[in-house]
Design a protein around this motif. Structure first.
Motif, PDB file in Angstrom:
ATOM      1  N   ALA A 227     -10.556  17.548 -30.022  1.00 18.81           N
ATOM      2  CA  ALA A 227     -10.026  16.263 -29.553  1.00 18.81           C
ATOM      3  C   ALA A 227     -11.001  15.146 -29.909  1.00 18.81           C
ATOM      4  O   ALA A 227     -10.609  14.054 -30.327  1.00 18.81           O
ATOM      5  CB  ALA A 227      -9.808  16.315 -28.049  1.00 18.81           C
ATOM      6  N   ILE A 228     -12.271  15.446 -29.755  1.00 24.12           N
ATOM      7  CA  ILE A 228     -13.299  14.452 -30.090  1.00 24.12           C
ATOM      8  C   ILE A 228     -13.214  14.070 -31.560  1.00 24.12           C
ATOM      9  O   ILE A 228     -13.207  12.891 -31.928  1.00 24.12           O
ATOM     10  CB  ILE A 228     -14.703  15.008 -29.758  1.00 24.12           C
ATOM     11  N   ASP A 229     -13.105  15.103 -32.386  1.00 29.63           N
ATOM     12  CA  ASP A 229     -13.026  14.834 -33.816  1.00 29.63           C
ATOM     13  C   ASP A 229     -11.774  14.040 -34.166  1.00 29.63           C
ATOM     14  O   ASP A 229     -11.822  13.086 -34.935  1.00 29.63           O
ATOM     15  CB  ASP A 229     -13.029  16.161 -34.595  1.00 29.63           C
ATOM     16  N   GLU A 230     -10.678  14.475 -33.565  1.00 30.66           N
ATOM     17  CA  GLU A 230      -9.407  13.852 -33.888  1.00 30.66           C
ATOM     18  C   GLU A 230      -9.421  12.359 -33.554  1.00 30.66           C
ATOM     19  O   GLU A 230      -8.905  11.527 -34.299  1.00 30.66           O
ATOM     20  CB  GLU A 230      -8.292  14.569 -33.115  1.00 30.66           C
ATOM     21  N   LEU A 231     -10.013  12.046 -32.432  1.00 29.55           N
ATOM     22  CA  LEU A 231     -10.021  10.648 -31.994  1.00 29.55           C
ATOM     23  C   LEU A 231     -11.200   9.865 -32.560  1.00 29.55           C
ATOM     24  O   LEU A 231     -11.230   8.635 -32.488  1.00 29.55           O
ATOM     25  CB  LEU A 231     -10.069  10.586 -30.464  1.00 29.55           C
ATOM     26  N   GLY A 232     -12.141  10.604 -33.087  1.00 28.40           N
ATOM     27  CA  GLY A 232     -13.349   9.924 -33.554  1.00 28.40           C
ATOM     28  C   GLY A 232     -14.145   9.350 -32.398  1.00 28.40           C
ATOM     29  O   GLY A 232     -14.740   8.280 -32.497  1.00 28.40           O
ATOM     30  N   TYR A 233     -14.164  10.110 -31.323  1.00 27.59           N
ATOM     31  CA  TYR A 233     -14.863   9.625 -30.127  1.00 27.59           C
ATOM     32  C   TYR A 233     -16.377   9.601 -30.300  1.00 27.59           C
ATOM     33  O   TYR A 233     -16.968  10.504 -30.889  1.00 27.59           O
ATOM     34  CB  TYR A 233     -14.522  10.529 -28.941  1.00 27.59           C
ATOM     35  N   ARG A 234     -16.991   8.533 -29.833  1.00 30.19           N
ATOM     36  CA  ARG A 234     -18.461   8.438 -29.784  1.00 30.19           C
ATOM     37  C   ARG A 234     -18.855   7.992 -28.390  1.00 30.19           C
ATOM     38  O   ARG A 234     -18.339   6.998 -27.904  1.00 30.19           O
ATOM     39  CB  ARG A 234     -19.004   7.388 -30.760  1.00 30.19           C
ATOM     40  N   PRO A 235     -19.769   8.716 -27.786  1.00 31.27           N
ATOM     41  CA  PRO A 235     -20.171   8.320 -26.432  1.00 31.27           C
ATOM     42  C   PRO A 235     -20.766   6.918 -26.432  1.00 31.27           C
ATOM     43  O   PRO A 235     -21.431   6.517 -27.374  1.00 31.27           O
ATOM     44  CB  PRO A 235     -21.231   9.358 -26.044  1.00 31.27           C
ATOM     45  N   ASN A 236     -20.497   6.185 -25.393  1.00 29.79           N
ATOM     46  CA  ASN A 236     -21.018   4.838 -25.252  1.00 29.79           C
ATOM     47  C   ASN A 236     -22.422   4.901 -24.659  1.00 29.79           C
ATOM     48  O   ASN A 236     -22.624   5.253 -23.501  1.00 29.79           O
ATOM     49  CB  ASN A 236     -20.085   4.035 -24.349  1.00 29.79           C
ATOM     50  N   LEU A 237     -23.382   4.550 -25.495  1.00 27.74           N
ATOM     51  CA  LEU A 237     -24.772   4.709 -25.085  1.00 27.74           C
ATOM     52  C   LEU A 237     -25.177   3.729 -23.981  1.00 27.74           C
ATOM     53  O   LEU A 237     -26.072   4.005 -23.204  1.00 27.74           O
ATOM     54  CB  LEU A 237     -25.683   4.530 -26.293  1.00 27.74           C
ATOM     55  N   ILE A 238     -24.533   2.601 -23.957  1.00 29.24           N
ATOM     56  CA  ILE A 238     -24.871   1.619 -22.933  1.00 29.24           C
ATOM     57  C   ILE A 238     -24.455   2.143 -21.559  1.00 29.24           C
ATOM     58  O   ILE A 238     -25.214   2.083 -20.601  1.00 29.24           O
ATOM     59  CB  ILE A 238     -24.133   0.290 -23.178  1.00 29.24           C
ATOM     60  N   ALA A 239     -23.237   2.654 -21.496  1.00 28.47           N
ATOM     61  CA  ALA A 239     -22.746   3.189 -20.236  1.00 28.47           C
ATOM     62  C   ALA A 239     -23.631   4.347 -19.795  1.00 28.47           C
ATOM     63  O   ALA A 239     -24.017   4.461 -18.630  1.00 28.47           O
ATOM     64  CB  ALA A 239     -21.309   3.654 -20.389  1.00 28.47           C
ATOM     65  N   ARG A 240     -23.969   5.178 -20.730  1.00 30.71           N
ATOM     66  CA  ARG A 240     -24.842   6.297 -20.414  1.00 30.71           C
ATOM     67  C   ARG A 240     -26.181   5.770 -19.889  1.00 30.71           C
ATOM     68  O   ARG A 240     -26.751   6.303 -18.944  1.00 30.71           O
ATOM     69  CB  ARG A 240     -25.062   7.149 -21.661  1.00 30.71           C
ATOM     70  N   GLY A 241     -26.638   4.698 -20.539  1.00 24.99           N
ATOM     71  CA  GLY A 241     -27.902   4.105 -20.122  1.00 24.99           C
ATOM     72  C   GLY A 241     -27.841   3.555 -18.717  1.00 24.99           C
ATOM     73  O   GLY A 241     -28.771   3.723 -17.929  1.00 24.99           O
ATOM     74  N   LEU A 242     -26.737   2.943 -18.384  1.00 27.98           N
ATOM     75  CA  LEU A 242     -26.588   2.387 -17.046  1.00 27.98           C
ATOM     76  C   LEU A 242     -26.682   3.502 -16.014  1.00 27.98           C
ATOM     77  O   LEU A 242     -27.336   3.379 -14.994  1.00 27.98           O
ATOM     78  CB  LEU A 242     -25.236   1.686 -16.927  1.00 27.98           C
ATOM     79  N   ARG A 243     -26.003   4.575 -16.334  1.00 26.41           N
ATOM     80  CA  ARG A 243     -25.974   5.699 -15.404  1.00 26.41           C
ATOM     81  C   ARG A 243     -27.333   6.408 -15.321  1.00 26.41           C
ATOM     82  O   ARG A 243     -27.866   6.678 -14.269  1.00 26.41           O
ATOM     83  CB  ARG A 243     -24.907   6.693 -15.913  1.00 26.41           C
ATOM     84  N   SER A 244     -27.904   6.679 -16.459  1.00 25.45           N
ATOM     85  CA  SER A 244     -29.099   7.521 -16.489  1.00 25.45           C
ATOM     86  C   SER A 244     -30.382   6.709 -16.366  1.00 25.45           C
ATOM     87  O   SER A 244     -31.452   7.254 -16.136  1.00 25.45           O
ATOM     88  CB  SER A 244     -29.139   8.307 -17.791  1.00 25.45           C
ATOM     89  N   GLY A 245     -30.282   5.420 -16.548  1.00 27.98           N
ATOM     90  CA  GLY A 245     -31.493   4.600 -16.501  1.00 27.98           C
ATOM     91  C   GLY A 245     -32.323   4.681 -17.768  1.00 27.98           C
ATOM     92  O   GLY A 245     -33.419   4.154 -17.848  1.00 27.98           O
TER      93      GLY A 245
END
Lengths: 340, 340
Positions: free
Chosen positions: B40-58
């Motif tokens: 599904a990731i490949d099909e959609l060409g999904y890339r995690p949003n690093l900013i959102a991850r950064g907000l969460r993880s600090g």
DNA sequence: CTGAAAGCGCTAACAC
DNA sequence: GTGTTAGCGCTTTCAG
């Protein structure tokens, strides 16, 4: 753990939105409210969380600068001026080195890292016309620095290679030099810096009615000091006579000058020399080196401005622009006529 | 607009949590589920949003490197190796220039921008011992690069200034030189690079039973090529005789060499020369310049490692560490004995 | 092994 | 002018 807008809002007895308004200099706030919020901010030592703001607004306040190599004085100085220009706009700069490697140049454009930046200043060396389509897939605002190898959908800011080289050559001709050697040519190249600068050299010769002599044109692999030295050695060994030298960048000029000095040639008396790029070092050598100032500051300033315009108008279709920085002939000792 | 975990989850028929698990290589997932998510990731060409991850993880995955000035070859090369070391750890690097200005050096440490980075590599030039307390207020992980002017609460990675200068001097002495000049001293300085390197010079002289001669020690304001040239001119004008030269950095060595060559001195025959820093350029000059390799790669690699350890253990109180990189005498033509 | 739901801290509609 | 509320896209308890 860290202080949030909520904390400030609570202390000031207002809503979080009001705090946000104050922080973002929203115009219509009662001065009294603003003061209350501000003192709460000071009291708590509140600092807005830029990451959260970035998540919300889609902006990070960071741009990236992709260059071949910081060890190259030209790019170090370009990075310097880009950082100053970015700083003036409140932007931070992430620098990425491509090593002038085509795969890496492409990889840096496609990688996940570009998510962390609002825009990219891209100085590609190894990419060719055939790679232009790659730029179409990049949705991040992009401004190209350096040669116009692409006719892609992006803004492009560069220097006047041909005109600069022409002016450099004309400067030596004005000094009365007629046998003007070149260091830095790439046989067969038309569209890169080497090709463009060689064209300028030829134009200046033609303007002055001087015949082009292939023997005086030194080829060089890499545009480093060593390349300039090596090309000059070959030139001297060939027995060709010359009274002027146009080097296609300053590093090569310095390498070539060394070799000439070792060979007992006086600069500028026997050979007048001019380089290209106006790197810092040219002010400190003996003799100081005449050169072409390609307008690095202008390039940086305009590139950052273009980029910000694209960043600021996300949806807008802005016609690709091209900007050529003003160049300047910088006359120093290496091409100053002897007093007598 | 961009593809999120929700989109992937929907397509794969799983929950968003499962997608997160797959993306983060969480171990206990049924292979079948993982495959479904991945396609599904490949099909959609999904890339995690690093900013959102950064907000969460600090975490942002970015560190900053604060240096005086990229125009200085040493710092450009330091930046180069730092970026390589950071890259190897998946980190991006924001570079900030302080211009060796004390206010700016302090300001960069206090500003809001540091929120955008997980840690800071800090190379301060203008800060003195009295400013050490400033470091206490910095909560961002910090590693100091360069002189140990501070005895603050931070890790510190630096070069062996005294030992390097001593080895450089000893190298010339081993060549049989006894009148060894210096370029780059700062009168009265003890704790900076100039002071430390001068100490090493004196130690080597003492080891060899050679008297220290103040006349041979050239002072320089800035450690640039021009400073080296000027100091050498003064030295020559003074009539002092010398057969060796230790320059406290390579740029000054090159400036001084130029002046000596103009004056008809042969290198290394008349004067053997050695610099400090091993900047790239030393390989391309004529003659090539002997120098001290201060271990830039090691400094960068260790500094990034230290920083990552602190970033990785946010709460932990790690005892401040100090690391001195191994130096190396690099012998090139400027101090190679003539064949006969 | 996977799902539901609660935020990280902020901004931006939209009310009042 | 100011408050309420709903997310930005992700990670992370906590259930199941």
């Amino acid at each position: 753990m860290s202080i949030t807008m909520h904390d400030v809002a609570r202390l000031a007895g207002v809503s979080i939105k009001t705090v946000s308004n104050v922080v973002n200099d929203y115009p219509h706030i009662r001065p009294e409210t603003r003061d209350r919020v501000n003192s709460a901010i000071d009291e708590l030592g509140y600092r807005p969380n830029l990451i959260a703001r970035g998540l919300r607004s889609g902006r990070t306040g960071v741009i990236s600068l992709i260059i071949p190599d910081l060890r190259n004085a030209y790019f170090a100085e370009l990075a310097d001026v880009v950082m100053r220009a970015a700083d003036a706009q409140g932007l931070s700069v992430i620098i990425e080195q491509s090593g002038a490697d085509r795969d890496r140049e492409i990889g840096l454009l496609g990688g996940e890292r570009k998510q962390k930046v609002d825009g990219i200043l891209y100085s590609a060396l190894a990419l060719g016309e055939d790679d232009a389509h790659i730029l179409n897939d990049v949705t991040t605002p992009l401004v190209l620095l350096g040669e116009r190898i692409f006719h892609g959908p992006t803004d492009h800011v560069t220097m006047q290679n041909t005109e600069g080289a022409r002016a450099a050559t004309a400067h030596l001709i004005a000094l009365g030099r007629t046998r003007i050697a070149v260091v830095g040519a790439h046989r067969g190249e038309v569209i890169g810096s080497a090709g463009l600068r060689l064209a300028g050299y030829r134009e200046a010769l033609a303007d002055a009615g001087i015949a082009y002599d292939d023997e005086l044109v030194g080829e060089v692999g890499g545009w480093y000091r060593s390349g300039g030295a090596q090309a000059m050695r070959l030139l001297l060994d060939s027995g060709a006579k010359f009274d002027g030298l146009v080097a296609f960048n300053d590093s090569m000029a310095l390498g070539a000058m060394r070799v000439m000095q070792e060979a007992g040639l006086r600069i500028p008396d026997d050979v007048a020399v001019i380089g290209y790029d106006d790197i810092d070092e040219t002010r400190y050598t003996l003799p100081t080196l005449s050169t072409i100032d390609p307008g690095k500051e202008e390039i940086a300033e305009v590139a950052v401005r273009f980029l910000l315009e694209r960043i600021g108008n996300p949806g807008a279709v802005i016609e690709p622009r091209e900007h050529l920085a003003a160049y300047r002939v910088v006359v120093r000792e290496s091409s100053t006529l002897p007093q007598n």
